[in-house]
Enzyme design. Sequence first.
Site, PDB file in Angstrom:
ATOM      1  N   GLU A  22       0.691  -1.324  -0.092  1.00 22.65           N
ATOM      2  CA  GLU A  22      -0.174   0.037   0.218  1.00 22.65           C
ATOM      3  C   GLU A  22       0.807   1.253   0.034  1.00 22.65           C
ATOM      4  OE1 GLU A  22      -3.306   0.179  -0.349  1.00 22.65           O
ATOM      5  OE2 GLU A  22      -3.031  -1.991  -0.723  1.00 22.65           O
TER       6      GLU A  22
ATOM      7  N   TRP B 224       1.712   1.879  -3.136  1.00 25.98           N
ATOM      8  CA  TRP B 224       0.924   2.434  -4.139  1.00 25.98           C
ATOM      9  C   TRP B 224       0.944   4.061  -3.908  1.00 25.98           C
ATOM     10  CZ3 TRP B 224      -2.131   1.652  -8.177  1.00 25.98           C
ATOM     11  CH2 TRP B 224      -2.124   0.382  -8.551  1.00 25.98           C
TER      12      TRP B 224
ATOM     13  N   TRP C  73     -19.639  11.623 -20.356  1.00 26.74           N
ATOM     14  CA  TRP C  73     -20.150  12.025 -19.035  1.00 26.74           C
ATOM     15  C   TRP C  73     -21.415  12.777 -18.997  1.00 26.74           C
ATOM     16  CZ3 TRP C  73     -17.178   8.803 -16.363  1.00 26.74           C
ATOM     17  CH2 TRP C  73     -15.820   8.788 -16.637  1.00 26.74           C
TER      18      TRP C  73
ATOM     19  N   ASN D 133     -10.796   3.095   2.763  1.00 28.02           N
ATOM     20  CA  ASN D 133     -10.303   2.751   1.527  1.00 28.02           C
ATOM     21  C   ASN D 133     -11.260   2.087   0.680  1.00 28.02           C
ATOM     22  OD1 ASN D 133      -8.582   0.290  -0.161  1.00 28.02           O
ATOM     23  ND2 ASN D 133      -8.155   2.320  -0.617  1.00 28.02           N
TER      24      ASN D 133
ATOM     25  N   TRP E 143     -14.996  11.844 -13.504  1.00 28.66           N
ATOM     26  CA  TRP E 143     -14.111  11.502 -12.116  1.00 28.66           C
ATOM     27  C   TRP E 143     -13.537  12.868 -11.610  1.00 28.66           C
ATOM     28  CZ3 TRP E 143      -9.183  13.174 -12.542  1.00 28.66           C
ATOM     29  CH2 TRP E 143      -8.547  12.890 -13.639  1.00 28.66           C
TER      30      TRP E 143
ATOM     31  N   TRP F 224      -8.549   8.072  -8.554  1.00 28.46           N
ATOM     32  CA  TRP F 224      -9.665   8.396  -9.195  1.00 28.46           C
ATOM     33  C   TRP F 224      -9.705   7.997 -10.492  1.00 28.46           C
ATOM     34  CZ3 TRP F 224     -14.648   9.370  -8.075  1.00 28.46           C
ATOM     35  CH2 TRP F 224     -15.179  10.027  -6.966  1.00 28.46           C
TER      36      TRP F 224
END
Length: 481
Positions: A283, A286, A314, A349, A367, A390
């Site tokens: 993590e 990440w 969108w 999360n 987004w 996102w």
Amino acid sequence: MSGRNVERKPVILWFRHDLRLDDHPALLSAVATGHPLMCVYVFDPCVERSAVEGGAYRWWLRGALAALRKQLQSYGGTLLTLAGDAQDVLPRLAAEIGAVTVFAHQRVLAAERAQDQRLVEKLAQCGIGFQLEWGTVLRHPQDILTKDRYAYRVYTAFWKALRAVGAEAPVSAPQEIVFCGLSASLLADMRLNEERLRPVVPDWAAGMRASWRVDGKAGMQVLEAFVNDLCCDYAKARDYMAREGTSRLSPYLASGMLSPRRVWDVLAQRGDDGEGAQVFLSELGWREFAQYTLFHVPSLSYENVNPKFHAMPWRRSEQDLTAWQRGQTGVPIVDAAMRQLWQTGWMHNRARMIAGSFLTKHLLIDWREGEAWFRDTLVDYDPASNAMNWQWVAGTGIDAAPFFRIFNPTLQAEKFDPDGEYIRRWVPELGALSGKALREPWNASVTVLRSAGVELGQTYPRPIVGLPEGRERALGAFKAL
DNA sequence: TTTTGAGTTGTTCGA
DNA sequence: GTCGAACAACTCAAA
């Protein structure tokens, strides 16, 4: 010449996303010059997508600055906080005190890098140096490249490469710091009024104060508590939204109160190779991948990484967006997530994935709308992590995302909030419901709802989109690309 | 150069 | 209830 005049000119240490003294290479470099130090933070709302754009982060910042000042005071110094466009503020400060060099850590957000570039030139014109070092990432982004010397675009490959070289070792806080004097009148017109970082009317920070400790020791203590108590169960526990199974380190990392290299090192020192520790390190990987990717792909924060999605139709719906933001979508797990965010400045999360998937897939809203809302509401807002995640959840990102990655909110709730505890905590008006009726009140019988004091459309909204319909619409839109 | 295997976190459907 | 396959096609990374 009197002795006073041979006193050495100061250097400036410009704190940015690194509000700490531990593992601070720029601070060590500044101290090593032997010049007295002027420590400064510049509150600069002019930089697009920077953390200080967000209200929740400002609240956090106030505590973080106070904590940093306290740490500096224990060395006999203090922290000068200024407000304004750093391009103006820094040169003026440097001129005012006759500084010779400015030290700081490199940033990764495009607008911040552009500002640094302009500052290098502007300061150079006045004969002032601007020395930037890497202190907020595990590794310099150029250290991790493919065999063809490209930046990785797939996490697993990046992670393997990062593990192979490891993180840079953290450095300790300096033994002592010599400060230059700070007069009360210095740049009086540019001082930051730190009180104004705090919301007053309305005071929306009550939930944040209850959720977070913002002081100099807190980050390290949360880390210690994590490795001692939570880490061994982390691999599984982190997925359950009602549990305290995550590390909750993100705001300390985002503000730089805690160094990622220190976190890495603490884990390494313990030699824990259990699954929990490994998953946690990944993590952290990440987080690093987000910093790395924003460095290599500066447009990450405002443009689809995959250009195919520029044609994505969108939906524009203020009404739906507002319902999502306020936690009034009528889908309990999504509303629970959004209300946790609003009240505490943080979201679990997994809840972020569910809420993000719902916005970008079921509601088919861009987004960037979600990115902007999170920027404003997260105490752990980080331009790199926010943008990358996102784009990941929207499927527009670096990851060759399967277009069918559409979270089913009620299935997710069933799996990761099996007792409905998380929903009940954040959506109390449904508190008397349980099981399936709690996850999908629109499918519950009127009798069940009535006995729980729920009237759809009155005490709790009907879903603003049907889950199967939303899913099908998203699949269609993605397929059409 | 070409080929090959793989890609954070998922869902649904049918056996 | 559980399990495996299907869900497009594409891009990335390394052999």
